[in-house]
Write an enzyme that holds these catalytic residues in place. Sequence first.
Site, PDB file in Angstrom:
ATOM      1  N   SER A   7       0.818  -1.208   0.000  1.00 39.40           N
ATOM      2  CA  SER A   7       0.000   0.000   0.000  1.00 39.40           C
ATOM      3  C   SER A   7       0.849   1.254   0.000  1.00 39.40           C
ATOM      4  O   SER A   7       2.034   1.217   0.306  1.00 39.40           O
ATOM      5  CB  SER A   7      -0.861   0.014   1.259  1.00 39.40           C
ATOM      6  OG  SER A   7      -0.029   0.177   2.387  1.00 39.40           O
TER       7      SER A   7
ATOM      8  N   LYS B 182      -5.207   4.922   2.830  1.00 38.77           N
ATOM      9  CA  LYS B 182      -4.316   3.835   2.411  1.00 38.77           C
ATOM     10  C   LYS B 182      -4.835   3.321   1.064  1.00 38.77           C
ATOM     11  O   LYS B 182      -6.001   2.939   0.954  1.00 38.77           O
ATOM     12  CB  LYS B 182      -4.363   2.743   3.478  1.00 38.77           C
ATOM     13  CG  LYS B 182      -3.462   1.562   3.263  1.00 38.77           C
ATOM     14  CD  LYS B 182      -3.302   0.843   4.600  1.00 38.77           C
ATOM     15  CE  LYS B 182      -2.782  -0.559   4.463  1.00 38.77           C
ATOM     16  NZ  LYS B 182      -2.478  -1.155   5.761  1.00 38.77           N
TER      17      LYS B 182
ATOM     18  N   LEU C 226      -6.093  10.419  10.906  1.00 40.65           N
ATOM     19  CA  LEU C 226      -4.704  10.758  10.610  1.00 40.65           C
ATOM     20  C   LEU C 226      -3.924  10.895  11.913  1.00 40.65           C
ATOM     21  O   LEU C 226      -4.292  11.687  12.777  1.00 40.65           O
ATOM     22  CB  LEU C 226      -4.676  12.083   9.839  1.00 40.65           C
ATOM     23  CG  LEU C 226      -3.328  12.700   9.508  1.00 40.65           C
ATOM     24  CD1 LEU C 226      -2.509  11.804   8.589  1.00 40.65           C
ATOM     25  CD2 LEU C 226      -3.533  14.055   8.824  1.00 40.65           C
TER      26      LEU C 226
ATOM     27  N   ASP D  30       1.858  -8.515  14.258  1.00 39.64           N
ATOM     28  CA  ASP D  30       2.983  -7.733  13.739  1.00 39.64           C
ATOM     29  C   ASP D  30       3.164  -6.447  14.546  1.00 39.64           C
ATOM     30  O   ASP D  30       3.363  -5.365  13.996  1.00 39.64           O
ATOM     31  CB  ASP D  30       2.769  -7.410  12.248  1.00 39.64           C
ATOM     32  CG  ASP D  30       4.067  -6.989  11.554  1.00 39.64           C
ATOM     33  OD1 ASP D  30       5.154  -7.192  12.147  1.00 39.64           O
ATOM     34  OD2 ASP D  30       3.997  -6.462  10.438  1.00 39.64           O
TER      35      ASP D  30
ATOM     36  N   GLU E  18       7.142   0.543  14.605  1.00 33.78           N
ATOM     37  CA  GLU E  18       6.735   1.164  13.336  1.00 33.78           C
ATOM     38  C   GLU E  18       5.225   1.134  13.177  1.00 33.78           C
ATOM     39  O   GLU E  18       4.654   1.923  12.425  1.00 33.78           O
ATOM     40  CB  GLU E  18       7.321   0.416  12.123  1.00 33.78           C
ATOM     41  CG  GLU E  18       8.822   0.474  11.997  1.00 33.78           C
ATOM     42  CD  GLU E  18       9.500  -0.713  12.657  1.00 33.78           C
ATOM     43  OE1 GLU E  18       9.155  -1.028  13.823  1.00 33.78           O
ATOM     44  OE2 GLU E  18      10.375  -1.313  12.035  1.00 33.78           O
TER      45      GLU E  18
HETATM   46  N1  LIG Z   1      -3.572   6.640   9.914  1.00 40.62           N
HETATM   47  C1  LIG Z   1      -2.317   6.962   9.627  1.00 40.62           C
HETATM   48  N2  LIG Z   1      -1.838   8.177   9.947  1.00 40.62           N
HETATM   49  C2  LIG Z   1      -0.557   8.495   9.646  1.00 40.62           C
HETATM   50  N3  LIG Z   1       0.310   7.680   9.034  1.00 40.62           N
HETATM   51  C3  LIG Z   1      -0.110   6.460   8.689  1.00 40.62           C
HETATM   52  C4  LIG Z   1      -1.448   6.037   8.966  1.00 40.62           C
HETATM   53  N4  LIG Z   1      -1.588   4.767   8.525  1.00 40.62           N
HETATM   54  C5  LIG Z   1      -0.403   4.409   8.006  1.00 40.62           C
HETATM   55  N5  LIG Z   1       0.489   5.411   8.100  1.00 40.62           N
HETATM   56  C6  LIG Z   1       1.888   5.378   7.647  1.00 40.62           C
HETATM   57  O1  LIG Z   1       1.967   4.546   6.499  1.00 40.62           O
HETATM   58  C7  LIG Z   1       2.843   3.440   6.732  1.00 40.62           C
HETATM   59  C8  LIG Z   1       2.304   2.200   6.024  1.00 40.62           C
HETATM   60  O2  LIG Z   1       1.035   1.860   6.558  1.00 40.62           O
HETATM   61  P1  LIG Z   1       0.633   0.352   6.907  1.00 40.62           P
HETATM   62  O3  LIG Z   1       1.650  -0.221   7.839  1.00 40.62           O
HETATM   63  O4  LIG Z   1      -0.773   0.319   7.354  1.00 40.62           O
HETATM   64  O5  LIG Z   1       0.787  -0.279   5.453  1.00 40.62           O
HETATM   65  P2  LIG Z   1       0.980  -1.815   5.067  1.00 40.62           P
HETATM   66  O6  LIG Z   1       0.918  -1.932   3.577  1.00 40.62           O
HETATM   67  O7  LIG Z   1       0.020  -2.617   5.835  1.00 40.62           O
HETATM   68  O8  LIG Z   1       2.445  -2.004   5.593  1.00 40.62           O
HETATM   69  P3  LIG Z   1       3.257  -3.351   5.883  1.00 40.62           P
HETATM   70  O9  LIG Z   1       4.129  -3.558   4.710  1.00 40.62           O
HETATM   71  O10 LIG Z   1       4.059  -2.972   7.134  1.00 40.62           O
HETATM   72  O11 LIG Z   1       2.264  -4.428   6.144  1.00 40.62           O
HETATM   73  C9  LIG Z   1       2.918   3.313   8.245  1.00 40.62           C
HETATM   74  O12 LIG Z   1       4.137   2.763   8.658  1.00 40.62           O
HETATM   75  C10 LIG Z   1       2.755   4.750   8.716  1.00 40.62           C
HETATM   76  O13 LIG Z   1       3.999   5.402   8.759  1.00 40.62           O
END
Ligand SMILES: Nc1ncnc2c1ncn2[C@@H]1O[C@H](COP(=O)(O)OP(=O)(O)OP(=O)(O)O)[C@@H](O)[C@H]1O
Length: 588
Positions: A111, A128, A179, A223, A227
Amino acid sequence: MRKSQNLKGNSTSEDTETELQDDSSFFSVEELNRRLNASSALGSSDPKKSPTLLDPSSSNELKVSPNTTKTNLLPKAAGASRPSSRATSPNNIKRVSDFSFGEIIGEGSYSTVLSATENNTKREYAIKVLDKRHIIKEKKVKYVNIEKEALYLISKHPGFIRLFYTFQDTQSLYFVFSLARNGELLDYIYKLGKFNEACVQYYGALLLDSIDFMHKQGVIHRDLKPENILLDDNMRTKIIDFGSAKIQKTAEKSEQLSDDLPTSDNHSRSFVGTARYVSPEVLNDKNASTASDVWAFGCILFQMLTGKPPFVAGNEYLVFQKILHLSYEIPIDVSETASDLIKKILVLHPNERLTTKEIRDHPFFSSMRFDKSLWEIPPPRLKPTGHTSTLSLSVPGFVSKSAGDINEQTRPSTLSVSSAYPTPNTPVNTTFSLPSPLEYEEMNKRWHSVLLEDEKISKITVLNVSSMPGSGTHEAVRFFSSLFRKKRPRTFILTTFGRCLLVAMNSAGRATIKEELPVKSVGLRVHGVKNSDHTWVMETPTRSWSFEDPREPASTWIELINRATSITTAFENHSVTSFSRSIARSIS
Ligand SMILES: Nc1ncnc2c1ncn2[C@@H]1O[C@H](COP(=O)(O)OP(=O)(O)OP(=O)(O)O)[C@@H](O)[C@H]1O
């Protein structure tokens, strides 16, 4: 719910009480495929049957092409998204044109997360964006569903990021979250080195309360790591990323509640999680349980107390070995009460590990009240406790901006936490952003012995570096050196001449070049590493270097090194004399 104003005066997403509005129909492989096919066949989709598909004439329609990449799937950046003529789509399901998208604030494996403002309400969110094709190809549809379901189950608790809407267009799925403006817990650990115990008690208690609630809802996160813990406007924690979560069945849940023993996930035997925080039982038999989250919680407590996770090593295999042998040491400056708690959480057998209830009752948390009031008390000022002397770097003479009181200072106004500069006592994992012009001058003076005439420092930071023979050398040599490959902290300087230097202070306090990276070597390859966004590799036929920067993504570094290559090329072509001078200088 609390009313809050963000820095720009906009109201934040936390202001709204809206229930989750989602386009649940897209959460099935069949539906995703059907819609993708429909979109590929341009115009063959029926908007009435698929109310959340965008009108093909809309400016926000994202076209599918075989060459589509993750980046060009994203909605247009800040200000580019035009408000829709209709405020919302039918059934009040949101769509891309309801938002103006801002900057990218995070990237995950599947994402990209962007800041966004809802056009109608001016509320700010984090959105996202997941690429449908990628999700289907990687067989992650199930996990997208689980993430949504888990987020729904824990939505009533303040310790989790709130999911407000889900919707889709032809190419992407969208999760609209509250956020969390103050970035990741990890940033603060790096910035401060470590927290004092009052801060660890407070942040530990918020996390414990959240984990306890999550487990009672039947959700195992799988997980948990710094981070995945964000800080909101009030510096309170919000757990994110339920993409690896497991949702327990009701029977499992009630069993868990009656005896408070860890319940395991017998159905999922695939490794999930992050190496440093993964529990021994997951490594042994792939069984994740609520106790696995407790283990990760123990690792996070340890990291807040000491500045680094308990199990660190040069590569994943060695990390796993350390976990399986429970090989970690608690520094002597950690209090006895805190050490006792850590020892009772980091226990190999999940059934012998403290449960969330037992942790709450441990003397370490005796000053915390585990009820609603926990989330109302003002967070303590984030303060470090001294420094871990064995980890300090000898980089004298920089103005320290890292030590001190984050809450007291102006809080970071964006999600990127401004970092500190190298100081003699800066812990090794800290990385640094560009200093002010005055500090630049100071640094150029300090490091002048490694710089050429007219050359200045362009970037200075501390990276973890390891090196080994390159792919052109004998396989056996590579194999054996990989066994002893150790990542060491090194001060890295990128100069205005494009030189990349690994430097250190000698015992006389003089800066010396340990190594100059061959940015212009024939056959040089610079690339990222699978499953690690912050590690990148420089490879020549004879030597390879692996770098780790916990703050800046590998992609930024790869771009920097490539730029350095082009600068040195230009430099060599136009300024041969400076090189001669440098040679003369190194001889003198
Ligand atoms: N609600 C939010 N507010 C601010 N920053 C966010 C928010 N959600 C996610 N982020 C930022 O975006 C990054 C990626 O989000 P997330 O971990 O949900 O994605 P993912 O695709 O599930 O990642 P992973 O590869 O770790 O599974 C987070 O590490 C964070 O820094």
